[in-house]
Scaffold this motif. Sequence first.
Motif, PDB file in Angstrom:
ATOM      1  N   VAL A 140       0.834  -1.323   0.002  1.00  0.00           N
ATOM      2  CA  VAL A 140      -0.143   0.020  -0.135  1.00  0.00           C
ATOM      3  C   VAL A 140       0.785   1.163   0.046  1.00  0.00           C
ATOM      4  N   VAL A 141       2.009   1.449   0.916  1.00  0.00           N
ATOM      5  CA  VAL A 141       2.776   2.521   0.802  1.00  0.00           C
ATOM      6  C   VAL A 141       3.623   2.780  -0.459  1.00  0.00           C
ATOM      7  N   ILE A 142       4.181   1.684  -1.004  1.00  0.00           N
ATOM      8  CA  ILE A 142       4.887   2.035  -2.342  1.00  0.00           C
ATOM      9  C   ILE A 142       3.872   2.133  -3.367  1.00  0.00           C
ATOM     10  N   ALA A 143       2.671   1.861  -3.276  1.00  0.00           N
ATOM     11  CA  ALA A 143       1.747   2.272  -4.578  1.00  0.00           C
ATOM     12  C   ALA A 143       1.614   3.738  -4.594  1.00  0.00           C
ATOM     13  N   ILE A 144       1.613   4.242  -3.557  1.00  0.00           N
ATOM     14  CA  ILE A 144       1.742   5.771  -3.423  1.00  0.00           C
ATOM     15  C   ILE A 144       2.729   6.301  -3.855  1.00  0.00           C
ATOM     16  N   LEU A 176      -2.538  16.238   9.569  1.00  0.00           N
ATOM     17  CA  LEU A 176      -3.722  16.540   9.918  1.00  0.00           C
ATOM     18  C   LEU A 176      -4.600  15.308   9.428  1.00  0.00           C
ATOM     19  N   VAL A 177      -4.496  14.949   7.823  1.00  0.00           N
ATOM     20  CA  VAL A 177      -5.300  13.880   7.501  1.00  0.00           C
ATOM     21  C   VAL A 177      -4.829  12.505   8.143  1.00  0.00           C
ATOM     22  N   ASN A 178      -3.529  12.390   8.224  1.00  0.00           N
ATOM     23  CA  ASN A 178      -3.274  11.188   9.000  1.00  0.00           C
ATOM     24  C   ASN A 178      -3.796  10.982  10.359  1.00  0.00           C
ATOM     25  N   LEU A 179      -3.800  12.120  11.229  1.00  0.00           N
ATOM     26  CA  LEU A 179      -4.072  11.937  12.447  1.00  0.00           C
ATOM     27  C   LEU A 179      -5.491  11.245  12.543  1.00  0.00           C
ATOM     28  N   VAL A 180      -6.166  11.880  11.734  1.00  0.00           N
ATOM     29  CA  VAL A 180      -7.593  11.226  11.573  1.00  0.00           C
ATOM     30  C   VAL A 180      -7.818   9.861  11.103  1.00  0.00           C
ATOM     31  N   ALA A 181      -6.920   9.643   9.775  1.00  0.00           N
ATOM     32  CA  ALA A 181      -7.323   8.517   9.244  1.00  0.00           C
ATOM     33  C   ALA A 181      -6.690   7.199   9.844  1.00  0.00           C
ATOM     34  N   GLU A 194     -12.320  -2.264  10.784  1.00  0.00           N
ATOM     35  CA  GLU A 194     -10.805  -2.454  11.417  1.00  0.00           C
ATOM     36  C   GLU A 194      -9.815  -3.141  10.207  1.00  0.00           C
ATOM     37  N   PHE A 195      -8.927  -2.479   9.882  1.00  0.00           N
ATOM     38  CA  PHE A 195      -7.953  -2.681   8.929  1.00  0.00           C
ATOM     39  C   PHE A 195      -6.620  -3.225   9.638  1.00  0.00           C
ATOM     40  N   ALA A 200      -2.823   1.700   9.008  1.00  0.00           N
ATOM     41  CA  ALA A 200      -1.813   2.740   8.960  1.00  0.00           C
ATOM     42  C   ALA A 200      -1.237   2.963   7.840  1.00  0.00           C
ATOM     43  N   ALA A 201      -1.058   1.780   6.948  1.00  0.00           N
ATOM     44  CA  ALA A 201      -0.467   2.188   5.410  1.00  0.00           C
ATOM     45  C   ALA A 201      -1.707   3.091   4.542  1.00  0.00           C
ATOM     46  N   LEU A 202      -2.868   2.862   4.598  1.00  0.00           N
ATOM     47  CA  LEU A 202      -3.890   3.568   4.055  1.00  0.00           C
ATOM     48  C   LEU A 202      -4.106   4.933   4.537  1.00  0.00           C
ATOM     49  N   GLY A 203      -3.841   5.300   5.911  1.00  0.00           N
ATOM     50  CA  GLY A 203      -3.807   6.604   6.411  1.00  0.00           C
ATOM     51  C   GLY A 203      -2.572   7.265   5.593  1.00  0.00           C
TER      52      GLY A 203
END
Length: 488
Positions: A140-144, A176-181, A194-195, A200-203
């Motif tokens: 997920v992290v590398i896809a982005i 701020l986006v990641n704090l919520v996501a 629940e993932f 964490a990677a999606l956030g």
Amino acid sequence: MLDVDHEAITDGPVGRVLLVLAAPLVAQNVVYVANALIDTFWLGRVGEDAVAAVGLSLPIQSLLGATVVIGAVGTQILVSQRAGDEDESGARRVAVNGALVALLVTAAVAVPVVRYAEELVGLLGADPALAGTTATYLAVVIAILPVGAVGDTVENCFTAYGDTRAVFHVTVVSVLVNLVAAPTLIFGVGPVPEFGVAGAALGTALASVAGLLWILGYAAGIGRDTFRLTREAFAVDAATLREVVSVGLPLGGQRGVSELVRVLVVGLVALAGGAAGVAAYTVGARVATLAIVPALGLQQAAQSMIGQNLGAAAPARARRTTTVGTGMIVVGFLALGAVQFLFAGGIADLLAPDLTATGRGLAVTYLRVLAASYWALGGTYTLLAGFNGASRTRTSFVADLVKYWAVRFPIAVAAVPVGATVGAFGVTVTPGLGWGVEAVFWAVAASNVVGFLGLGAYFLYTTRRGMFANAADRASGDGGGAELAGDD
């Protein structure tokens, strides 16, 4: 108060201008690292295995991050030189073509890594219980990655022009986006399932997209007028593409050789220390990433300041920027290291309260060993800024080749038992000395100190031979004018 114009960069007091220019970058990097720590913080509440799973993926992420450096930092150096020479159209052309380099290079590595994430994690020798979770997070992290690479490249153009606040704004939005996501996706809230580790990677992915959109808005002239991309700049230029790659490739190589060692070292840690050792190493690596933030911010500011001064045919000021910045960082990091040494236990408890007793003990040891070498680690960043700003990026590559492969890895090998097989790419270690995972910690500290001292000696040698004066000639195109300005 934090605005820095071209005249101040080329004529103002070096120390003050460097600090003012670096302040938003330091703040930006604090927020950026806090973004990374969010995963460790929340996953530390899930359990030790969750922290270890992310820790196993970090060296691979950093290794692939070397491809981002090629376009992003190569673009920053060239844009700053053109800004110093007041070549606005040339700066915009570099920005667009640099972003294209970043997109193509990162996409070329991201696609196969996402496709074969499980096989790649398997090469690290990960415990089967961790391998699947680690592979999911990594994919997920590398896809982005290409999205983040383009964003970083455009952000660096604002840094090159002295508008470091723009970069800070973008990072705040991302965090701020990641704090919520992150907590929402990790634990599940309301209709959101629940993932776990994948959450964490999606956030992180959502935060990268938000950051890219924000900086592109600034580049379109929405809310900022420091650096703006015009329609005429959107043209592929082969010569500019080659120039970006020529400057950025050695820096990507520098990042690559260091991160490849980190991949191998994680394999050593996993073999010598198990899950507890990997978790402790992860905690130390996260804290060290936060600790180097001031040095990284000063490096980014110094590279832009040095590049602009070379473009303006002021080599003596470029050299002074390097030496003043290095002196400030070394002094500051001596104090920072002392604080971390004293409060290592509290730091480990804050980040990962659910570590086992063994894991906590190893984390405290690593934090203290790291603290003893912070002054050298920080000073290396600003010394490299001098070489990078002068387009001597091959020096950075060679310096890290020696630091990581000639010093760090050979010492780290002593951690594993005699005759053991390192859990990375099936390499048999000979001779392992059975010193335990603590040997890896000392290998990191020793390489930091040796690297700084060696690079410092080479900096003195090259500047006495006119490195900055020669670079000013090339950047400004003034023939011998830069030589008259001096390099002392």
